[in-house]
Scaffold this motif. Structure first.
Motif, short mmCIF file in Angstrom:
data_model
loop_
_atom_site.label_atom_id
_atom_site.label_comp_id
_atom_site.label_asym_id
_atom_site.label_seq_id
_atom_site.Cartn_x
_atom_site.Cartn_y
_atom_site.Cartn_z
N GLN A 182 0.84 -1.20 0.00
CA GLN A 182 0.00 0.00 0.00
C GLN A 182 0.87 1.25 0.00
OE1 GLN A 182 -3.39 0.28 -0.29
NE2 GLN A 182 -2.93 2.45 -0.51
N ALA A 183 1.91 1.26 0.83
CA ALA A 183 2.81 2.41 0.88
C ALA A 183 3.55 2.59 -0.44
CB ALA A 183 3.80 2.24 2.02
N TYR A 184 3.91 1.49 -1.07
CA TYR A 184 4.60 1.56 -2.36
C TYR A 184 3.67 2.13 -3.43
CZ TYR A 184 7.05 0.05 -6.59
OH TYR A 184 7.67 0.03 -7.81
N SER A 185 2.41 1.71 -3.42
CA SER A 185 1.47 2.22 -4.43
C SER A 185 1.13 3.69 -4.18
CB SER A 185 0.20 1.37 -4.46
OG SER A 185 -0.49 1.47 -3.24
N ASP A 186 1.31 4.16 -2.94
CA ASP A 186 1.05 5.56 -2.61
C ASP A 186 2.22 6.48 -2.95
OD1 ASP A 186 -1.43 4.83 -1.71
OD2 ASP A 186 -0.90 4.89 0.42
N LEU A 187 3.36 5.91 -3.34
CA LEU A 187 4.50 6.75 -3.70
C LEU A 187 4.16 7.57 -4.95
CD1 LEU A 187 7.56 4.33 -3.28
CD2 LEU A 187 6.96 6.27 -1.84
N PRO A 188 4.53 8.86 -4.96
CA PRO A 188 4.18 9.69 -6.12
C PRO A 188 4.83 9.20 -7.41
CG PRO A 188 5.53 10.91 -4.54
CD PRO A 188 5.23 9.59 -3.93
N ASN A 189 6.07 8.80 -7.35
CA ASN A 189 6.75 8.23 -8.52
C ASN A 189 7.63 7.08 -8.03
OD1 ASN A 189 8.29 10.07 -7.18
ND2 ASN A 189 9.13 11.06 -8.99
N ALA A 190 7.26 5.90 -8.42
CA ALA A 190 7.97 4.70 -7.98
C ALA A 190 9.37 4.68 -8.60
CB ALA A 190 7.20 3.46 -8.38
N PRO A 191 10.39 4.52 -7.77
CA PRO A 191 11.75 4.53 -8.30
C PRO A 191 12.10 3.23 -9.01
CG PRO A 191 11.77 4.10 -5.95
CD PRO A 191 10.35 4.37 -6.33
N ARG A 245 18.15 8.45 0.83
CA ARG A 245 18.27 9.53 -0.15
C ARG A 245 18.19 10.89 0.53
NH1 ARG A 245 14.59 7.90 -5.22
NH2 ARG A 245 15.52 9.80 -6.00
N ASP A 246 18.64 11.91 -0.17
CA ASP A 246 18.65 13.27 0.36
C ASP A 246 17.62 14.16 -0.32
OD1 ASP A 246 20.71 12.73 2.14
OD2 ASP A 246 22.25 13.19 0.66
N ASP A 247 16.45 13.61 -0.58
CA ASP A 247 15.41 14.41 -1.23
C ASP A 247 14.09 14.24 -0.50
OD1 ASP A 247 14.77 11.85 -1.92
OD2 ASP A 247 14.93 12.14 -4.09
N GLU A 248 13.02 14.75 -1.11
CA GLU A 248 11.71 14.69 -0.46
C GLU A 248 11.19 13.26 -0.32
OE1 GLU A 248 11.23 14.78 -4.78
OE2 GLU A 248 12.22 16.21 -3.47
N THR A 249 11.72 12.33 -1.12
CA THR A 249 11.30 10.93 -1.00
C THR A 249 11.67 10.36 0.35
OG1 THR A 249 11.73 10.72 -3.37
CG2 THR A 249 11.38 8.70 -2.15
N ALA A 250 12.84 10.74 0.86
CA ALA A 250 13.27 10.23 2.17
C ALA A 250 12.35 10.72 3.28
CB ALA A 250 14.71 10.65 2.44
N SER A 251 11.95 11.97 3.23
CA SER A 251 11.06 12.48 4.27
C SER A 251 9.68 11.85 4.17
CB SER A 251 10.98 14.00 4.22
OG SER A 251 10.49 14.43 2.98
N ALA A 252 9.19 11.61 2.96
CA ALA A 252 7.91 10.93 2.80
C ALA A 252 8.00 9.49 3.28
CB ALA A 252 7.48 10.96 1.33
#
Length: 151
Positions: free
Chosen positions: A25-34, A104-111
């Motif tokens: 569920q958390a993976y599908s909620d990611l804005p852009n899957a890496p 990571r050092d971007d907004e993905t890490a904080s999310a």
């Protein structure tokens, strides 16, 4: 430095205890899957669990449990690792992915950190509920012996 290591260990423990459904569920909620490649695809095996009788007792082999591990690398070079109990390879892969995202050092890490905090809170609530249910069945044998009538 030690504080960072302890924090990462806590995050990895939370990821290891998270269910596959929660991680999915958390993976599908990611804005852009890496995008990522598996360095070591998820594989299951056995690991020996050791126990100790009391704090100072000698350790002994308790038994074996099934464990799954996975290592992957994001396209930016960040690596993630996961070790989980059981044989769910998807769960291990997703846990390794979230481990990589935390570094990571971007907004993905904080999310991702927010997701980890939600997992940790849910796990704590489940643990408390289980503890309260167990405490409700506790019998105080000392009180029972005191209530007996003398002969």
């Amino acid at each position: 430095m030690q504080n960072d290591v302890e924090r990462r260990q806590r995050w990895m423990a939370v990821l290891a205890r998270a269910s596959c459904q929660e991680l999915d569920q958390a993976y599908s909620d990611l804005p852009n899957a890496p995008a990522y490649v598996c360095l070591r695809p998820a594989e299951s095996g056995l690991v020996l669990v050791r126990g100790r009788a009391g704090e100072a007792g000698a350790s002994f082999n308790l038994g074996e449990v099934t464990m799954t591990r996975c290592a992957l690398k994001l396209t930016d070079g960040t690596t993630g690792f996961a070790f989980i109990l059981g044989r769910d390879q998807r769960q291990a892969e997703l846990a390794a992915l979230f481990d990589a995202l935390l570094q990571r050092d971007d907004e993905t890490a904080s999310a991702t950190l927010k997701v980890i905090s939600e997992f940790e809170h849910a796990q704590s609530m489940r643990r408390d509920l289980k503890s309260r249910k167990a405490a409700a069945t506790k019998v105080d044998f000392f009180a029972m012996t005191q209530a007996r009538e003398p002969e």
